[in-house]
Design an enzyme around this catalytic site. Sequence first.
Site, PDB file in Angstrom:
ATOM      1  N   HIS A 209      -7.351  11.206   1.139  1.00 51.36           N
ATOM      2  CA  HIS A 209      -6.586  11.057   2.382  1.00 51.36           C
ATOM      3  C   HIS A 209      -5.114  11.374   2.169  1.00 51.36           C
ATOM      4  CE1 HIS A 209      -5.969   7.237   0.301  1.00 51.36           C
ATOM      5  NE2 HIS A 209      -4.872   7.078   1.022  1.00 51.36           N
TER       6      HIS A 209
ATOM      7  N   ASP B 174      -1.595   9.576   3.607  1.00 49.03           N
ATOM      8  CA  ASP B 174      -1.224   8.338   4.293  1.00 49.03           C
ATOM      9  C   ASP B 174      -0.619   8.612   5.665  1.00 49.03           C
ATOM     10  OD1 ASP B 174      -1.997   6.751   2.136  1.00 49.03           O
ATOM     11  OD2 ASP B 174      -0.028   6.888   1.198  1.00 49.03           O
TER      12      ASP B 174
ATOM     13  N   HIS C  95      -4.533  12.041  -1.803  1.00 46.04           N
ATOM     14  CA  HIS C  95      -4.820  11.165  -2.944  1.00 46.04           C
ATOM     15  C   HIS C  95      -6.082  10.366  -2.683  1.00 46.04           C
ATOM     16  CE1 HIS C  95      -2.041   8.854  -0.370  1.00 46.04           C
ATOM     17  NE2 HIS C  95      -2.666   7.770  -0.797  1.00 46.04           N
TER      18      HIS C  95
ATOM     19  N   ARG D 127       3.381  -1.252  -2.814  1.00 47.76           N
ATOM     20  CA  ARG D 127       3.665   0.063  -2.226  1.00 47.76           C
ATOM     21  C   ARG D 127       4.803   0.007  -1.219  1.00 47.76           C
ATOM     22  NH1 ARG D 127      -0.459   3.265   1.744  1.00 47.76           N
ATOM     23  NH2 ARG D 127       0.451   1.827   3.239  1.00 47.76           N
TER      24      ARG D 127
END
Length: 282
Positions: free
Chosen positions: A102, A104, A258, A273
Amino acid sequence: MKSTICLNTHSLTPSIGEEVTDIDLSKPISRDASDCLRALLGSRGMIFFRNQDLTPEQQISFASNFGEILVNPYFASVPGHPAVAQVLKEPDQKQNIGERWHTDNSYDVAPALGSVLYAKEVPPTGGDTLFANMYAAYDSLSEGLKRTLVNLRAVHSTRHIFSKDGYHGSRDTDGRIRTTETNHREADHPVVITHPISGNKALFVNPGLTTHIAGWTVEESHSLLRVLYEHAQRPEFQCRLRWQAGTIALWDNRCTWHKALNDYSGYRRLMHRVQIQGVQLH
Ligand code: OGA
Ligand code: MN
């Protein structure tokens, strides 16, 4: 390969991924160093740093070198730090976060520029992350298919992911992922974007969040998207990051995909994150 720019770096693969050594990210970085990192990010897609030790505030401050901080509403955050998402899997949990390839936040009108992901606890082995280069995926398509893609846009959505009956709607992800029936996001973007910084073309559809080609049915879209996804998953376009506690990776979300491997059942994995806001894509 040794880079000639001002920081010490090593390429992880020819296509994508660069380790930057001899830099302490807990301290403010110079203008020259942040210019170098920005250039590296644009050309190598993902850069990473070993043996770092940062507080949440220091991680936010490092990420701020690259743009505004973005707060993601679908992730649980580190207590007291709404801008630091917790990407967590406990030993008894089955589902990890980000297992499908995907990009983000492609469901946002202005998708994230990228993320600073910081490994706090990792399994003894497993839990690696794969990254793939979407400039390379685009460049190696035939001229005919490139021409077909020129005027296409694709729709990206949270609905099939963050709904109660969606991909992350299971009890197993309670407390980690905030599913919703109301706060959904959807956006469309060109299938091939011109990267806002490098000016290079990149394929911008992804298996995790893209639902269909704008103006096509889901079934019609499936055939084309399957061809693009199979092509983009060629190992030559990828690198694989083996995390250690203290590793920090920063990826450019517009020219990479990723995928988090889910191969560490029985172990805890915790990442912090911080996301960086991007711009609308053309
Ligand atoms: C993310 C993500 C991958 C990982 O944080 O966006 O997909 O390996 N994480 O945890
Ligand atoms: Mn992700």
